[in-house]
Write a protein that holds these residues in place. Structure first.
Motif, short mmCIF file in Angstrom:
data_model
loop_
_atom_site.label_atom_id
_atom_site.label_comp_id
_atom_site.label_asym_id
_atom_site.label_seq_id
_atom_site.Cartn_x
_atom_site.Cartn_y
_atom_site.Cartn_z
N UNK A 92 0.71 -1.28 -0.07
CA UNK A 92 0.06 0.09 0.01
C UNK A 92 0.82 1.22 0.10
N UNK A 93 2.04 1.39 0.91
CA UNK A 93 2.90 2.49 1.09
C UNK A 93 3.61 2.09 -0.20
N UNK A 94 3.74 3.10 -1.25
CA UNK A 94 4.58 3.27 -2.54
C UNK A 94 6.41 3.12 -1.97
N UNK A 95 6.74 2.28 -1.82
CA UNK A 95 8.26 2.02 -1.05
C UNK A 95 9.06 1.54 -2.31
N UNK A 96 9.74 2.29 -2.96
CA UNK A 96 10.69 1.58 -3.79
C UNK A 96 12.08 1.95 -3.60
N UNK A 97 13.07 1.31 -4.16
CA UNK A 97 14.49 1.58 -3.84
C UNK A 97 14.94 1.97 -5.23
N UNK A 98 15.59 3.24 -5.27
CA UNK A 98 16.24 3.90 -6.46
C UNK A 98 17.52 3.50 -6.73
N UNK A 99 18.32 3.26 -5.54
CA UNK A 99 19.74 3.16 -5.52
C UNK A 99 20.13 2.42 -4.22
N UNK A 100 21.21 1.47 -4.53
CA UNK A 100 21.67 0.73 -3.22
C UNK A 100 23.20 0.68 -3.22
N UNK A 101 23.94 1.37 -2.29
CA UNK A 101 25.11 1.66 -2.25
C UNK A 101 25.82 1.61 -1.04
N UNK A 102 27.40 1.58 -1.19
CA UNK A 102 28.24 1.78 0.13
C UNK A 102 28.34 3.05 0.42
N UNK A 103 28.03 3.43 1.77
CA UNK A 103 28.30 4.64 2.39
C UNK A 103 29.53 5.32 2.05
N UNK A 104 30.61 4.57 2.11
CA UNK A 104 31.74 5.34 1.97
C UNK A 104 32.19 5.05 0.64
N UNK A 105 32.51 3.92 0.27
CA UNK A 105 32.93 3.84 -1.24
C UNK A 105 32.20 4.13 -2.28
N UNK A 106 30.61 4.48 -2.10
CA UNK A 106 29.59 5.00 -3.06
C UNK A 106 29.49 3.89 -4.23
N UNK A 107 30.33 2.62 -4.05
CA UNK A 107 29.95 1.80 -5.27
C UNK A 107 28.56 1.18 -4.94
N UNK A 108 28.19 0.62 -6.25
CA UNK A 108 26.61 -0.06 -6.08
C UNK A 108 26.79 -1.24 -5.43
N UNK A 109 25.66 -1.68 -4.78
CA UNK A 109 25.57 -3.08 -3.96
C UNK A 109 24.35 -3.82 -4.73
N UNK A 110 24.51 -4.87 -4.93
CA UNK A 110 23.44 -5.80 -5.45
C UNK A 110 22.63 -6.12 -4.30
N UNK A 111 21.24 -6.45 -4.38
CA UNK A 111 20.38 -6.63 -3.40
C UNK A 111 19.17 -7.62 -3.97
N UNK A 112 18.62 -8.30 -3.02
CA UNK A 112 17.30 -9.36 -3.19
C UNK A 112 16.20 -8.49 -2.59
N UNK A 113 15.14 -8.40 -3.37
CA UNK A 113 14.28 -7.67 -2.83
C UNK A 113 12.79 -8.45 -2.72
N UNK A 114 12.12 -8.38 -1.81
CA UNK A 114 10.80 -9.06 -1.71
C UNK A 114 9.69 -8.18 -1.16
#
Length: 525
Positions: free
Chosen positions: A493-515
Motif C-alpha cells: 500500500x505504501x509506495x516504497x521503492x529503492x532507487x539506488x543501493x550503495x556503500x556509504x563510504x565507497x559509494x559503489x553500487x551493491x546488488x540486493x534481493x528484494x521481496x
C-alpha cells in the motif's frame, strides 16, 4: 484407480514423463508414442481407450498433459486428478506454461506429481498441501546447514579459548627464564616475543570478531507486524548495529609497553584494528550480499453484511539483512519520494539529515550492520475509513434450520488490479456441531476439527468471485467471527521503492534481493 504414468508431451516430443508403477522405459516410451499418434487436437474428447490402457489428457497451451491408467480405473477420479496436476504445472511454472518453462521447472513438477500419486493411487491432498510438502525439503536443508554452521562456530569459540590458555601458559613459562637475566631491557623483550615455531599458526583461529557467531534465530525471521511499535523502536532493534573497532575483551594476550614477560608474539592493538573483519561464514557468494524485505499487514473488521466497521489499519516495515559484511557493512539506500499520507518512524541509529533527503544511511561508520541480523530500518502506519482500502467484499448469509445454522459466504475481489494469493476464509465450528460443506467454488474446503476452511490459491481479474455453503448443528453466534487472510506479493500500500543501493563510504553500487508482501487479515462479523 491405478495411474501407470503421467507425462507432458508436445508435437513429436516428450518433455516430462513420470512412472508410478514398475514399468520398463521401453514400455513407457511405447505408450506415449502411441498416444501422440492417437490424439486428435481437433476433438473435445478428454480420453482415449486402447485394448490395454486408457489415456486421460488435457491441453495446456501447445502441449498435452496426459495420464496413462488401466481400463478399470474410475474415469471421474482420473479427470479430477488430471485437473489437480494441471494446477500443479501452472503453479510450478508461475509466469507462463510453455515448453521452456516446463523444462526449466521439470524437477519441481516431478516432485509435485509424486505428492499427488503414490504407487499408482491418488493421495488425498490439495494444491496448498502439495506446495507445503515440496517446500519442506528446502526447509530441512536450511535447518541442516544452520546446525552445521552452529557446530563450526562452536568449534571456533573453543579454538579461541584454547589459544588464550596457550598464550597464558607461554607467559608463565617465560617468566622464570627472563628473571634469570636480571633485567627487562629492550633486547629481552624482543627476544621473548619470538619462540621457535611461534604461535603464528594459531592467530588465524582466534582472529575472528564477535560477529562470526551467527544469531541463534538464523539468517531470516518471520514478519510479525503485530509486534510493531510505531511509537519507537523495540529493544531487539537496538542491537542490530555493531561498532567496527574490535572489542577490548576479545583481544588475546596483547603485550603492554615495557612488559618483559610478553610471551608469544601477538598483534598490537593498531594491527588488530587494521585487520578487516571477515565476512559471515554462512554467506553464499552466489547470492546478493543484501536482502531487503518490504512487508505490510492490513487489518480490518467487516460486518456480516460486507461493510467495514471502524477503520482499517496498515502497518509496514523496511527490513534489511546483510549477508556479506565485507561488501555491505555500510549499505545505504536511496528511496523514492515518501507518501505523506503515511506516518513514518526511522531507526535512531540512522542519519536523520540523510532521511530527510529520502536516503537511509547510518549516522557514522562505527554503526555498521551485523552480518545475518535482520534490521528494521523504517516503519510506517496508516489508518483509513475508506472501504476501498480493502480489496475484497465478503458477505455472510446465515439462516436457521431445524438442525442448526446454514451459512452462505460470498466473496468478491472488488479491486481487480490486485492479485491475492493463498486466500483462506475460516469460520469456527466445534466438532460436536458436525459441520458439512455442500459447495466451495473456486478452491477447496477442509475441516481441522475446530474451523471450516475455504482455501483459494489465487483471486484475480480472471477469477474474482466465489461462494461457499456449509451447515452446522450450532447457533449463529458460535459460528462467528470468521477470518480472512491473503497475500499480495510484489506490491505494498505504501509506495516504497529503492532507487539506488550503495556503500556509504565507497559509494559503489551493491546488488540486493528484494521481496515485497502485503498480508491482509480481516475479521468477519
Amino acid at each position: 484407480m491405478v495411474v501407470l504414468s503421467a507425462a507432458i508431451v508436445t508435437t513429436g516430443k516428450t518433455l516430462i514423463a513420470r512412472q508410478f508403477v514398475e514399468m520398463t522405459r521401453l514400455r513407457i516410451e511405447g505408450l506415449i508414442s502411441a498416444f501422440q499418434k492417437l490424439v486428435d487436437t481437433g476433438k473435445d474428447h478428454t480420453f482415449i481407450e486402447t485394448e490395454t490402457v486408457r489415456y486421460v489428457y488435457q491441453p495446456i497451451e501447445a502441449m498435452q498433459l496426459v495420464l496413462v491408467t488401466n481400463k478399470s480405473s474410475n474415469i471421474l477420479e482420473d479427470i479430477e486428478t488430471l485437473r489437480l496436476m494441471a494446477k500443479v504445472v501452472q503453479d510450478c511454472c508461475q509466469i507462463q506454461v510453455n515448453e521452456e518453462m516446463v523444462l526449466k521447472n521439470a524437477l519441481d513438477i516431478v516432485f509435485a506429481f509424486d505428492e499427488v500419486i503414490s504407487f499408482g493411487h491418488r493421495e488425498s491432498v490439495t494444491l496448498s498441501q502439495i506446495k507445503s510438502y515440496t517446500e519442506m525439503d528446502s526447509h530441512e536443508e536450511k535447518l541442516h546447514h544452520m546446525i552445521e554452521q552452529s557446530k563450526i562456530n562452536e568449534a571456533k569459540e573453543m579454538a579461541k579459548k584454547r589459544q588464550s590458555e596457550i598464550a597464558k601458559e607461554g607467559k608463565l613459562d617465560k617468566k622464570p627464564a627472563m628473571e634469570g637475566f636480571g633485567g627487562g631491557g629492550p633486547s629481552d623483550d624482543s627476544g621473548g616475543g619470538k619462540t621457535p615455531g611461534g604461535f603464528g599458526g594459531m592467530s588465524g583461529i582466534g582472529s575472528s570478531s564477535f560477529q562470526d557467531t551467527m544469531s541463534s534465530s538464523g539468517p531470516t525471521q518471520e514478519f510479525q507486524p503485530g509486534n510493531m511499535n510505531m511509537g519507537g523502536m523495540e529493544d531487539s532493534d537496538k542491537n542490530m548495529f555493531k561498532p567496527t573497532a574490535p572489542k577490548r575483551g576479545m583481544a588475546l594476550g596483547k603485550k603492554r609497553p615495557g612488559d618483559i614477560f610478553g610471551g608469544p608474539a601477538l598483534p598490537t592493538p593498531a594491527e588488530e584494528a587494521a585487520e578487516p573483519e571477515p565476512a559471515a561464514p554462512a554467506y553464499n557468494p552466489l547470492m546478493d550480499p543484501v536482502r531487503v524485505e518490504i512487508e505490510e499487514r492490513i487489518v480490518a473488521e467487516l460486518s456480516l453484511e460486507g461493510g467495514m466497521e471502524g477503520e482499517a489499519s496498515c502497518t509496514g516495515q523496511f527490513q534489511v539483512t546483510v549477508l556479506d559484511a565485507a561488501k555491505a557493512d555500510l549499505v545505504s539506500f536511496k528511496l523514492n519520494q515518501q507518501n505523506q499520507a503515511f506516518k513514518y518512524k526511522v531507526h535512531p541509529n540512522l542519519n536523520k539529515a540523510s532521511y530527510s533527503n529520502n536516503a537511509l544511511e547510518v549516522r557514522d561508520n562505527t554503526k555498521a550492520f551485523r552480518a545475518n541480523q535482520p534490521a528494521p530500518l523504517l516503519k510506517w502506519q496508516m489508518k483509513s475509513s475508506d472501504e476501498a482500502f480493502i480489496p475484497v467484499q465478503i458477505a455472510v448469509w446465515p439462516s436457521s434450520t431445524a438442525e442448526g445454522t446454514q451459512m452462505v459466504v460470498e466473496l468478491e475481489l472488488t479491486d481487480t488490479n490486485i492479485v491475492l494469493e493463498d486466500v483462506v476464509i475460516s469460520f469456527p465450528a466445534p466438532a460436536n456441531s458436525r459441520p458439512s460443506v455442500s459447495s466451495a467454488s473456486p478452491g477447496e474446503f477442509s475441516y481441522d476439527g475446530q474451523c471450516v476452511h475455504w482455501t483459494i490459491p489465487q483471486l484475480d481479474s480472471n477469477e474474482s468471485s466465489g461462494t461457499m455453503e456449509f451447515a452446522a448443528a450450532a447457533d449463529q453466534a458460535s459460528l462467528v467471527p470468521g477470518e480472512f487472510t491473503a497475500k499480495w506479493r510484489g506490491k505494498t500500500k505504501c509506495p516504497m521503492d529503492i532507487l539506488e543501493c550503495y556503500h556509504m563510504e565507497r559509494k559503489d553500487a551493491i546488488s540486493y534481493d528484494l521481496t515485497k508482501t502485503s498480508v491482509y487479515q480481516l475479521k468477519i462479523g
